[in-house]
Design an enzyme around this catalytic site. Structure first.
Site, PDB file in Angstrom:
ATOM      1  N   SER A   1       0.859  -1.178   0.000  1.00 36.27           N
ATOM      2  CA  SER A   1       0.000   0.000   0.000  1.00 36.27           C
ATOM      3  C   SER A   1       0.895   1.228   0.000  1.00 36.27           C
ATOM      4  O   SER A   1       2.067   1.157   0.387  1.00 36.27           O
ATOM      5  CB  SER A   1      -0.894   0.004   1.246  1.00 36.27           C
ATOM      6  OG  SER A   1      -1.559   1.246   1.399  1.00 36.27           O
TER       7      SER A   1
ATOM      8  N   TYR B   1      -1.867  -1.231  10.306  1.00 38.52           N
ATOM      9  CA  TYR B   1      -1.957  -1.511   8.872  1.00 38.52           C
ATOM     10  C   TYR B   1      -0.695  -1.042   8.138  1.00 38.52           C
ATOM     11  O   TYR B   1      -0.112  -1.784   7.342  1.00 38.52           O
ATOM     12  CB  TYR B   1      -3.186  -0.808   8.304  1.00 38.52           C
ATOM     13  CG  TYR B   1      -3.327  -0.888   6.801  1.00 38.52           C
ATOM     14  CD1 TYR B   1      -3.815  -2.042   6.194  1.00 38.52           C
ATOM     15  CD2 TYR B   1      -2.986   0.191   5.993  1.00 38.52           C
ATOM     16  CE1 TYR B   1      -3.961  -2.118   4.812  1.00 38.52           C
ATOM     17  CE2 TYR B   1      -3.129   0.125   4.618  1.00 38.52           C
ATOM     18  CZ  TYR B   1      -3.613  -1.022   4.028  1.00 38.52           C
ATOM     19  OH  TYR B   1      -3.749  -1.093   2.670  1.00 38.52           O
TER      20      TYR B   1
END
Length: 247
Positions: free
Chosen positions: A141, A155
């Site tokens: 990401s 995350y």
């Protein structure tokens, strides 16, 4: 369109969103596709794959459960004898401030995002080594390796770890003809048209290309990276974000 005829691919988290789009794109390119997810929607993905006249194998699997991953590997080898392409897509991104985050919150994200990628790769990579061929793409990401956002410490940590995992593994696997890369998406609309466009307006204003990303944008890049057209690319984390993280 890349040509994946004769290849067998596996996509985790393929019941919806980016994972589903990747699975369908690989099928459209001619690959037989194994799709896994914890949700029953994985069976609908398999039905849609079959429309491309390739074989589909849906398997319910929790990527954080090593026994379930190993059982998945047995089913894949039983049906297809080999796996050429592994896409580690499954992941979660619950938002919570670090001060409110519990150890259980942290461990849940790490088990799914980080251990899930490790479990699937570790379970399938020996077959690739033996055949001296394989394509692995991990979903990272922009949050973590490129940029940071509030309420996503757990995350972001896992996605930065996946970028490091990708680079290190690529170095070890290069002598065996195995390409290992990662894709780092920016803002992607996975709502399938169900979201109110107004909720995306502040994000769109910050994207130089003036639109949200689509799952197909990510899928097209993954399809290229798992094809033989990208045989000289390995160890890279490629950002696809419409310029969102440009300085």
């Amino acid at each position: 369109m890349v040509d994946l005829k004769g290849k067998t691919a596996l996509v985790t988290g393929a019941g919806h969103g980016i994972g589903k789009s990747i699975a369908l794109t690989l099928a459209q390119a001619g690959a037989d596709v194994v799709v896994t997810d914890v949700a029953d929607t994985v069976f609908q993905t398999a039905k849609e794959i079959a429309a491309f006249n390739v074989q589909a194998l849906p398997i319910k699997c929790d990527v954080s459960n090593l026994e379930e991953v190993q059982n998945t590997q047995k089913k894949v080898i039983e049906k297809f004898l080999k796996l050429d392409i592994l896409v580690n897509n499954a992941g979660i991104y619950p938002q919570k401030s670090f001060l409110e985050m519990t150890i259980a919150d942290w461990c849940t994200v790490v088990r799914i995002n980080q251990f899930g990628t490790f479990y699937f790769t570790k379970t399938f990579i020996q077959g690739m080594v033996d055949r001296k061929y394989g394509k692995i793409v991990n979903l990272s990401s922009v949050s973590g390796p490129v940029a940071v956002f509030p309420n996503l410490v757990h995350y972001s940590t896992t996605k930065a770890a996946i970028a490091g995992f990708t680079k290190s593994l690529a170095l070890e696997m290069a002598p065996y003809g195995i390409n290992v890369n990662a894709v780092a998406p920016g803002p992607i609309d996975v709502s399938e048209g169900q979201a109110n466009p107004a909720m995306f307006e502040p994000i769109v204003r910050a994207i130089p290309m003036h639109r949200m990303g689509k799952p197909d944008d990510v899928a097209a890049l993954v399809a290229f990276l798992v094809s033989d057209e990208s045989s000289f690319i390995t160890g890279q984390t490629i950002v696809t974000d419409g310029g969102y993280t440009l300085p």
